[in-house]
Design a protein around this motif. Structure first.
Motif, PDB file in Angstrom:
ATOM      1  N   GLY A  46      10.671  21.870  53.776  1.00  0.00           N
ATOM      2  CA  GLY A  46      11.547  22.049  52.619  1.00  0.00           C
ATOM      3  C   GLY A  46      12.003  20.766  51.938  1.00  0.00           C
ATOM      4  N   GLU A  47      11.345  19.641  52.229  1.00  0.00           N
ATOM      5  CA  GLU A  47      11.723  18.395  51.552  1.00  0.00           C
ATOM      6  C   GLU A  47      11.053  18.328  50.176  1.00  0.00           C
ATOM      7  OE1 GLU A  47      13.866  16.179  52.603  1.00  0.00           O
ATOM      8  OE2 GLU A  47      14.234  17.251  54.486  1.00  0.00           O
ATOM      9  N   ALA A  48      11.646  17.520  49.267  1.00  0.00           N
ATOM     10  CA  ALA A  48      11.080  17.421  47.906  1.00  0.00           C
ATOM     11  C   ALA A  48       9.667  16.856  47.965  1.00  0.00           C
ATOM     12  CB  ALA A  48      11.972  16.561  47.029  1.00  0.00           C
ATOM     13  N   MET A  49       9.482  15.736  48.680  1.00  0.00           N
ATOM     14  CA  MET A  49       8.110  15.257  48.877  1.00  0.00           C
ATOM     15  C   MET A  49       7.606  15.992  50.111  1.00  0.00           C
ATOM     16  SD  MET A  49       6.584  11.463  48.546  1.00  0.00           S
ATOM     17  CE  MET A  49       6.383  10.841  50.207  1.00  0.00           C
ATOM     18  N   THR A  50       6.838  17.052  49.867  1.00  0.00           N
ATOM     19  CA  THR A  50       6.704  18.130  50.845  1.00  0.00           C
ATOM     20  C   THR A  50       5.836  17.808  52.053  1.00  0.00           C
ATOM     21  OG1 THR A  50       6.709  19.410  48.787  1.00  0.00           O
ATOM     22  CG2 THR A  50       6.635  20.636  50.810  1.00  0.00           C
ATOM     23  N   MET A  51       4.853  16.910  51.905  1.00  0.00           N
ATOM     24  CA  MET A  51       3.973  16.545  53.033  1.00  0.00           C
ATOM     25  C   MET A  51       3.398  17.807  53.700  1.00  0.00           C
ATOM     26  SD  MET A  51       4.252  13.249  52.744  1.00  0.00           S
ATOM     27  CE  MET A  51       3.532  12.505  54.169  1.00  0.00           C
ATOM     28  N   ILE A  52       2.549  18.491  52.950  1.00  0.00           N
ATOM     29  CA  ILE A  52       2.051  19.805  53.374  1.00  0.00           C
ATOM     30  C   ILE A  52       0.853  19.689  54.328  1.00  0.00           C
ATOM     31  CG2 ILE A  52       1.048  21.975  52.535  1.00  0.00           C
ATOM     32  CD1 ILE A  52       2.377  21.277  49.782  1.00  0.00           C
ATOM     33  N   PRO A  53       0.977  20.239  55.541  1.00  0.00           N
ATOM     34  CA  PRO A  53      -0.207  20.287  56.421  1.00  0.00           C
ATOM     35  C   PRO A  53      -1.230  21.238  55.801  1.00  0.00           C
ATOM     36  CG  PRO A  53       1.844  20.780  57.619  1.00  0.00           C
ATOM     37  CD  PRO A  53       2.171  20.823  56.162  1.00  0.00           C
ATOM     38  N   ASP A 151       3.155  26.405  50.490  1.00  0.00           N
ATOM     39  CA  ASP A 151       3.481  26.305  51.901  1.00  0.00           C
ATOM     40  C   ASP A 151       2.283  26.893  52.632  1.00  0.00           C
ATOM     41  OD1 ASP A 151       4.527  26.346  54.380  1.00  0.00           O
ATOM     42  OD2 ASP A 151       6.079  27.845  53.971  1.00  0.00           O
ATOM     43  N   GLN A 152       1.388  26.007  53.074  1.00  0.00           N
ATOM     44  CA  GLN A 152       0.121  26.482  53.631  1.00  0.00           C
ATOM     45  C   GLN A 152       0.313  26.897  55.085  1.00  0.00           C
ATOM     46  OE1 GLN A 152      -3.136  24.407  52.064  1.00  0.00           O
ATOM     47  NE2 GLN A 152      -4.630  25.755  53.011  1.00  0.00           N
ATOM     48  N   ARG A 153      -0.192  28.072  55.429  1.00  0.00           N
ATOM     49  CA  ARG A 153      -0.018  28.594  56.791  1.00  0.00           C
ATOM     50  C   ARG A 153      -1.345  28.850  57.491  1.00  0.00           C
ATOM     51  NH1 ARG A 153       5.162  27.826  58.801  1.00  0.00           N
ATOM     52  NH2 ARG A 153       6.028  26.889  56.949  1.00  0.00           N
ATOM     53  N   ALA A 154      -2.419  28.712  56.775  1.00  0.00           N
ATOM     54  CA  ALA A 154      -3.764  28.816  57.343  1.00  0.00           C
ATOM     55  C   ALA A 154      -4.692  28.260  56.281  1.00  0.00           C
ATOM     56  CB  ALA A 154      -4.127  30.274  57.647  1.00  0.00           C
ATOM     57  N   VAL A 155      -5.945  28.088  56.653  1.00  0.00           N
ATOM     58  CA  VAL A 155      -6.856  27.487  55.675  1.00  0.00           C
ATOM     59  C   VAL A 155      -7.005  28.393  54.445  1.00  0.00           C
ATOM     60  CG1 VAL A 155      -9.063  28.346  56.589  1.00  0.00           C
ATOM     61  CG2 VAL A 155      -8.965  26.071  55.575  1.00  0.00           C
ATOM     62  N   ASN A 156      -6.751  29.698  54.618  1.00  0.00           N
ATOM     63  CA  ASN A 156      -6.882  30.612  53.473  1.00  0.00           C
ATOM     64  C   ASN A 156      -5.567  31.359  53.181  1.00  0.00           C
ATOM     65  OD1 ASN A 156      -6.756  32.250  55.653  1.00  0.00           O
ATOM     66  ND2 ASN A 156      -8.525  33.513  55.120  1.00  0.00           N
ATOM     67  N   LYS A 157      -4.468  30.721  53.461  1.00  0.00           N
ATOM     68  CA  LYS A 157      -3.186  31.383  53.189  1.00  0.00           C
ATOM     69  C   LYS A 157      -2.151  30.336  52.797  1.00  0.00           C
ATOM     70  CE  LYS A 157      -1.726  34.703  56.155  1.00  0.00           C
ATOM     71  NZ  LYS A 157      -1.750  35.941  55.408  1.00  0.00           N
ATOM     72  N   ILE A 161       5.288  27.304  46.454  1.00  0.00           N
ATOM     73  CA  ILE A 161       6.646  26.768  46.559  1.00  0.00           C
ATOM     74  C   ILE A 161       7.277  26.639  45.165  1.00  0.00           C
ATOM     75  CG2 ILE A 161       8.048  24.792  47.288  1.00  0.00           C
ATOM     76  CD1 ILE A 161       5.854  24.153  49.373  1.00  0.00           C
ATOM     77  N   ARG A 162       6.580  25.964  44.275  1.00  0.00           N
ATOM     78  CA  ARG A 162       7.093  25.814  42.909  1.00  0.00           C
ATOM     79  C   ARG A 162       5.913  25.513  42.003  1.00  0.00           C
ATOM     80  NH1 ARG A 162       8.312  21.158  45.688  1.00  0.00           N
ATOM     81  NH2 ARG A 162       7.110  19.364  45.003  1.00  0.00           N
ATOM     82  N   TRP A 163       6.100  25.784  40.733  1.00  0.00           N
ATOM     83  CA  TRP A 163       5.090  25.416  39.748  1.00  0.00           C
ATOM     84  C   TRP A 163       5.339  23.985  39.290  1.00  0.00           C
ATOM     85  CZ3 TRP A 163       0.945  28.359  39.054  1.00  0.00           C
ATOM     86  CH2 TRP A 163       1.022  29.735  39.280  1.00  0.00           C
ATOM     87  N   ASN A 262      -1.286  17.014  52.434  1.00  0.00           N
ATOM     88  CA  ASN A 262      -1.099  16.929  50.977  1.00  0.00           C
ATOM     89  C   ASN A 262       0.344  16.462  50.741  1.00  0.00           C
ATOM     90  OD1 ASN A 262      -0.506  17.422  48.308  1.00  0.00           O
ATOM     91  ND2 ASN A 262      -0.729  19.646  48.439  1.00  0.00           N
ATOM     92  N   THR A 263       0.493  15.249  50.249  1.00  0.00           N
ATOM     93  CA  THR A 263       1.851  14.667  50.170  1.00  0.00           C
ATOM     94  C   THR A 263       2.745  15.326  49.126  1.00  0.00           C
ATOM     95  OG1 THR A 263       1.209  13.040  48.501  1.00  0.00           O
ATOM     96  CG2 THR A 263       0.988  12.379  50.828  1.00  0.00           C
TER      97      THR A 263
END
Ligand code: GLC
Length: 502
Positions: A46-53, A151-157, A161-163, A262-263
């Protein structure tokens, strides 16, 4: 009307351009803050710079093979393509492109996603009709490049979060965008499975790694286009938010010990602790669909540079009567928010002629300022603004690049580089894949970015020289295809059709 005072005009343009200066100290401060926010984002949700796995745990080596579909939503166009990976670091690609109607960007999710599915249907009918007539039960695997924070939870899911970049469709927030697309594809009865969800930066990283495999693979994929963002290879042990209890993470392969992150660096320093700020930036932010968000992106990328320039030109008009002899319609681009394209900056920056003829015609054609009444000094004043805005964008872009080089331990102390030079030991290159209209077309972008990189003490010129930066052409298409391939393999689905069938 009294003729415009050229000395006052140029002096004012130069004063404005000073406000856009982003010096060596600023770069260093920026890098420090970026390193801090990377850690914050890797540790917390939930941080602004999200650092998405991203659930992508390895990069390709060029031997991958097969035919995959890819679609790309993330800027001004929607693209559908099929990619034939030939397994020798090469590929061929067939694609179609449709502009996304502006109204659709702020419509509802059914309107947008059914439009996308329709484009997929037309493409499959045109290019893969025969194949599916024969084997209607075999689904083509599709990589979905969706270049917004999810908010990625699997390679296809992945849940939106926001536009960003001018899109604003409220009912899609919180939904799994793969499911939204699959539903509309199924409604049209086309044999296509959405196998992977991919950010364009991840696609760029994968595509670059496929096309230029080296000893070490590509470290970073970065976009400097309509928006800006980067994805890099991180150690799993540093992504501590994935191991928190109740973090809701899905399954992933832990064997490589790495994952692409993905930062979403477009939202670096939304708090405005270290980012430069001018009146023209503030005007832009206030008139945007997302004030206070994507503050880094709003100073760097193509969707915004034209608007910053427009605001600065209006400032000069107000302050010293720029263009007072010219006719400018009420409806001219200069008077219309968000209507100045970033290519305007590239053309004006590239005009080195005495009389700035190109700049004048760009002012006429793209901004609606009648060239016959624009003096060379006025065009020069605009060029001063353009240069300042473009150079700041490039120097700011060095901040995340430098921070990621440092955080991943890729930079070496200068002394060890000296030793290596003496022993003629070959030093590893640090490979970076880039894409986007700003890095491709803005004159001097890479040069200014590199200048700023050298000013970061940990990097210096020795490490900067090791950085190899190259455009990953068609990166999002090829990258999405590569990730669809990995996902399909994991699910035990064979390549849609063998290379020799093509
Ligand atoms: C915006 C999006 C991001 C994307 C970037 C480049 O920053 O939020 O996901 O990668 O634009 O297209």
């Amino acid at each position: 009307m009294a003729p415009i005072d050229s000395t006052a005009l140029i002096a004012r343009a130069e004063a404005i351009s000073k406000e856009f200066e982003y010096g060596a100290d600023d770069v260093r401060k920026g890098v420090k803050e970026f390193l801090r926010l990377m850690d914050v984002g890797l540790q917390n949700d939930g941080e602004a710079m999200t650092m998405i796995p991203t659930y992508v745990t390895s990069v390709p080596n060029g031997t991958e093979k097969g035919v995959y579909l890819a679609v790309d939503l993330g800027g001004t166009n929607f693209r559908v393509c099929s990619v034939y990976l030939t397994g020798d670091s090469k590929f061929t690609l067939t694609q179609s492109k449709a502009a996304i109607p502006k109204l659709m960007m702020t419509s509802d999710s059914h309107t947008l996603f059914s439009f996308l599915a329709q484009q997929v249907k037309e493409f499959v009918d045109e290019h893969h009709g025969d194949h599916f007539a024969e084997t209607a039960d075999h689904h083509l695997q599709l990589g979905f490049t969706f270049s917004f924070p999810v908010d990625q939870r699997a390679v296809n899911k992945g849940y939106l979060i926001r536009w960003t970049k001018g899109f604003d469709i409220a009912d899609a927030i919180g939904k799994d965008v793969c499911e939204l697309l699959q539903k509309e594809i199924d409604a049209l009865g086309i044999p296509v499975t959405v196998a992977a969800l991919v950010n364009d930066t991840v696609g760029t990283l994968m595509a670059r790694s496929y096309t230029s495999p080296g000893k070490t693979g590509t470290l970073l994929g970065a976009i400097f286009g309509t928006g800006t963002n980067g994805a890099y290879v991180e150690k799993l042990s540093k992504i501590s938010k994935m191991t928190k209890p109740d973090s809701g993470v899905g399954e992933y392969d832990k064997s490589t010990g790495e994952m692409v992150v993905n930062t979403e660096w477009g939202s670096f320093d939304n708090a405005m602790q270290v980012l430069p700020d001018t009146l023209y930036d503030r005007q832009l932010d206030k008139n945007s669909v997302n004030p206070g968000i994507q503050m880094f992106e709003k100073r760097i990328s193509g969707m915004f540079l034209g608007e910053i320039l427009r605001n600065a030109i209006l400032g000069l008009q107000k302050d010293v009567g720029l263009f007072s002899a010219a006719t400018i319609e009420e409806t001219a681009a200069l008077n219309t928010p968000w209507s100045v394209d970033t290519s305007v900056l590239s053309y004006i920056e590239a005009d080195d002629s005495e009389d700035l003829a190109t700049a004048k015609s760009v002012l006429e054609e793209q901004l609606g300022v009648s060239a016959a009444h624009v003096s060379t000094e006025e065009a020069r004043a605009v060029k001063i603004l353009v240069h300042a805005i473009g150079k700041r964008s490039a120097r700011l872009s060095a901040v995340p690049v430098a921070a990621i080089l440092i955080a991943t331990g890729k930079v070496k102390p200068s002394a060890s580089l000296d030793d290596a030079a003496e022993t003629k030991e070959e030093l590893d290159v640090i490979d970076i894949g880039v894409d986007g209209s700003v890095v491709e077309f803005y004159p001097g972008f890479e040069k200014y970015l590199r200048e700023a990189l050298r000013e970061v003490p940990e990097i210096g010129s020795d490490n900067e020289k090791r950085v190899r930066m190259g455009v990953a052409k068609d990166g999002s298409g090829v990258g999405a295809a590569l990730i669809a391939l990995v996902a399909a393999k994991m699910a035990g689905i064979p390549a849609a059709f063998a290379a020799d069938e093509l």
